[in-house]
Enzyme design. Structure first.
Site, PDB file in Angstrom:
ATOM      1  N   ASN A 137      -1.950   0.162   6.974  1.00 30.78           N
ATOM      2  CA  ASN A 137      -1.417  -1.101   7.478  1.00 30.78           C
ATOM      3  C   ASN A 137      -0.505  -1.820   6.484  1.00 30.78           C
ATOM      4  O   ASN A 137      -0.290  -3.007   6.590  1.00 30.78           O
ATOM      5  CB  ASN A 137      -2.548  -2.007   7.974  1.00 30.78           C
ATOM      6  CG  ASN A 137      -3.535  -2.349   6.880  1.00 30.78           C
ATOM      7  OD1 ASN A 137      -3.219  -2.295   5.697  1.00 30.78           O
ATOM      8  ND2 ASN A 137      -4.737  -2.714   7.264  1.00 30.78           N
ATOM      9  N   GLU A 169      -9.726 -10.304  -7.786  1.00 25.02           N
ATOM     10  CA  GLU A 169      -8.728  -9.257  -7.568  1.00 25.02           C
ATOM     11  C   GLU A 169      -7.556  -9.382  -8.540  1.00 25.02           C
ATOM     12  O   GLU A 169      -7.083  -8.382  -9.080  1.00 25.02           O
ATOM     13  CB  GLU A 169      -8.242  -9.294  -6.118  1.00 25.02           C
ATOM     14  CG  GLU A 169      -9.295  -8.845  -5.134  1.00 25.02           C
ATOM     15  CD  GLU A 169      -8.844  -8.860  -3.687  1.00 25.02           C
ATOM     16  OE1 GLU A 169      -9.552  -8.266  -2.863  1.00 25.02           O
ATOM     17  OE2 GLU A 169      -7.787  -9.464  -3.375  1.00 25.02           O
ATOM     18  N   PHE A 218     -15.972   3.645   6.145  1.00 27.91           N
ATOM     19  CA  PHE A 218     -14.563   3.915   5.829  1.00 27.91           C
ATOM     20  C   PHE A 218     -14.264   3.892   4.329  1.00 27.91           C
ATOM     21  O   PHE A 218     -13.124   4.136   3.920  1.00 27.91           O
ATOM     22  CB  PHE A 218     -13.645   2.918   6.544  1.00 27.91           C
ATOM     23  CG  PHE A 218     -13.892   1.471   6.176  1.00 27.91           C
ATOM     24  CD1 PHE A 218     -13.348   0.923   5.031  1.00 27.91           C
ATOM     25  CD2 PHE A 218     -14.669   0.661   7.003  1.00 27.91           C
ATOM     26  CE1 PHE A 218     -13.565  -0.411   4.693  1.00 27.91           C
ATOM     27  CE2 PHE A 218     -14.894  -0.677   6.680  1.00 27.91           C
ATOM     28  CZ  PHE A 218     -14.341  -1.213   5.516  1.00 27.91           C
ATOM     29  N   TYR A 276     -12.519  -1.578  -4.443  1.00 27.10           N
ATOM     30  CA  TYR A 276     -13.065  -1.727  -3.097  1.00 27.10           C
ATOM     31  C   TYR A 276     -14.591  -1.583  -3.054  1.00 27.10           C
ATOM     32  O   TYR A 276     -15.162  -1.325  -1.996  1.00 27.10           O
ATOM     33  CB  TYR A 276     -12.413  -0.715  -2.146  1.00 27.10           C
ATOM     34  CG  TYR A 276     -11.005  -1.110  -1.768  1.00 27.10           C
ATOM     35  CD1 TYR A 276     -10.770  -2.178  -0.911  1.00 27.10           C
ATOM     36  CD2 TYR A 276      -9.907  -0.436  -2.281  1.00 27.10           C
ATOM     37  CE1 TYR A 276      -9.478  -2.553  -0.566  1.00 27.10           C
ATOM     38  CE2 TYR A 276      -8.612  -0.802  -1.942  1.00 27.10           C
ATOM     39  CZ  TYR A 276      -8.410  -1.864  -1.085  1.00 27.10           C
ATOM     40  OH  TYR A 276      -7.131  -2.228  -0.757  1.00 27.10           O
ATOM     41  N   ARG A 330      -1.914 -14.337   4.340  1.00 25.81           N
ATOM     42  CA  ARG A 330      -2.627 -13.689   5.441  1.00 25.81           C
ATOM     43  C   ARG A 330      -1.862 -13.853   6.759  1.00 25.81           C
ATOM     44  O   ARG A 330      -1.836 -12.951   7.591  1.00 25.81           O
ATOM     45  CB  ARG A 330      -4.059 -14.199   5.523  1.00 25.81           C
ATOM     46  CG  ARG A 330      -4.850 -13.782   4.249  1.00 25.81           C
ATOM     47  CD  ARG A 330      -6.301 -14.035   4.308  1.00 25.81           C
ATOM     48  NE  ARG A 330      -6.987 -13.153   5.240  1.00 25.81           N
ATOM     49  CZ  ARG A 330      -7.261 -11.871   5.033  1.00 25.81           C
ATOM     50  NH1 ARG A 330      -6.869 -11.282   3.903  1.00 25.81           N
ATOM     51  NH2 ARG A 330      -7.910 -11.153   5.927  1.00 25.81           N
ATOM     52  N   HIS A 372      -2.249  -5.425   1.603  1.00 20.95           N
ATOM     53  CA  HIS A 372      -3.576  -6.018   1.393  1.00 20.95           C
ATOM     54  C   HIS A 372      -3.346  -7.421   0.864  1.00 20.95           C
ATOM     55  O   HIS A 372      -2.408  -7.667   0.105  1.00 20.95           O
ATOM     56  CB  HIS A 372      -4.359  -5.208   0.347  1.00 20.95           C
ATOM     57  CG  HIS A 372      -5.552  -5.941  -0.200  1.00 20.95           C
ATOM     58  ND1 HIS A 372      -6.800  -5.852   0.356  1.00 20.95           N
ATOM     59  CD2 HIS A 372      -5.665  -6.791  -1.256  1.00 20.95           C
ATOM     60  CE1 HIS A 372      -7.643  -6.607  -0.333  1.00 20.95           C
ATOM     61  NE2 HIS A 372      -6.974  -7.191  -1.320  1.00 20.95           N
ATOM     62  N   ARG A 430       2.597  -6.430   9.190  1.00 25.79           N
ATOM     63  CA  ARG A 430       1.886  -5.329   9.838  1.00 25.79           C
ATOM     64  C   ARG A 430       2.476  -4.977  11.202  1.00 25.79           C
ATOM     65  O   ARG A 430       2.503  -3.808  11.587  1.00 25.79           O
ATOM     66  CB  ARG A 430       0.395  -5.639   9.928  1.00 25.79           C
ATOM     67  CG  ARG A 430      -0.256  -5.559   8.542  1.00 25.79           C
ATOM     68  CD  ARG A 430      -1.706  -5.911   8.575  1.00 25.79           C
ATOM     69  NE  ARG A 430      -2.349  -5.663   7.302  1.00 25.79           N
ATOM     70  CZ  ARG A 430      -3.376  -6.356   6.849  1.00 25.79           C
ATOM     71  NH1 ARG A 430      -3.892  -7.345   7.569  1.00 25.79           N
ATOM     72  NH2 ARG A 430      -3.909  -6.072   5.675  1.00 25.79           N
ATOM     73  N   THR A 447      -5.069  -7.014  10.945  1.00 26.00           N
ATOM     74  CA  THR A 447      -5.280  -5.676  10.387  1.00 26.00           C
ATOM     75  C   THR A 447      -4.827  -4.599  11.363  1.00 26.00           C
ATOM     76  O   THR A 447      -4.212  -3.617  10.971  1.00 26.00           O
ATOM     77  CB  THR A 447      -6.765  -5.481  10.027  1.00 26.00           C
ATOM     78  OG1 THR A 447      -7.139  -6.490   9.090  1.00 26.00           O
ATOM     79  CG2 THR A 447      -7.015  -4.125   9.414  1.00 26.00           C
ATOM     80  N   LYS A 489       0.810  -1.217   0.000  1.00 30.75           N
ATOM     81  CA  LYS A 489       0.000   0.000   0.000  1.00 30.75           C
ATOM     82  C   LYS A 489       0.851   1.279   0.000  1.00 30.75           C
ATOM     83  O   LYS A 489       2.056   1.240   0.261  1.00 30.75           O
ATOM     84  CB  LYS A 489      -0.924  -0.013   1.211  1.00 30.75           C
ATOM     85  CG  LYS A 489      -1.987  -1.106   1.154  1.00 30.75           C
ATOM     86  CD  LYS A 489      -2.880  -1.034   2.380  1.00 30.75           C
ATOM     87  CE  LYS A 489      -3.999  -2.047   2.329  1.00 30.75           C
ATOM     88  NZ  LYS A 489      -4.881  -1.934   3.521  1.00 30.75           N
TER      89      LYS A 489
END
Length: 140
Positions: free
Chosen positions: A114, A128, A59, A51, A87, A117, A104, A93, A11
């Site tokens: 964070n 995706e 958010f 998204y 993950r 993704h 993270r 998160t 990100k």
């Protein structure tokens, strides 16, 4: 166990701090192989489409603004059980709840910023990956 593919995004908060290499190192150390990768800068509209599943959440606008605020690195990871592996190495998160040694825990600035993704399931991963990559770009 079958080989899976999953989408990973580094990100804007992480690309801004030049953490790409360190994050990729952690992914590869978790036996995830990069089969496609590129650096892009999403527009607000593109972030909104990606998204869209979160459109009704409070958010959503902030998320789209953040994801279009700077370059990101999108990549396709491949491995046995790639979704769960990715993950696990990403961590929770909320970085305060993330396990030591996760991306993270090491790099996230907040719940919103964070650093990474990752797809949350096989159907999501397929959609995706298809959003960011054409079939010819996936070079396993």
């Amino acid at each position: 166990m079958a080989i899976e593919r999953t989408l990973s995004i580094i990100k804007p908060d992480a690309t801004k701090r030049n953490l790409n290499g360190r994050i990729v190192t952690m992914l590869e150390a978790a036996s995830l192989r990069i089969v496609a990768q590129k650096r892009i800068h999403l527009t607000m509209a593109q972030a909104g489409v990606f998204y869209a599943v979160h459109k009704a959440r409070p958010f959503y606008d902030e998320l789209c603004e953040f994801m279009s605020s700077g370059p990101i690195v999108v990549q396709v990871l491949e491995a046995e059980d790639a979704i769960a592996k990715n993950r696990a190495v990403m961590g929770a998160t909320n970085p305060d709840q993330a396990a030591p040694g996760t991306i993270r825990k090491a790099f996230a600035l907040s719940i919103g910023e964070n650093s990474v993704h990752g797809s949350d399931g096989a159907d999501t991963a397929a959609a995706e990956i298809g959003y960011f990559f054409a079939g010819l770009e996936l070079v396993g």
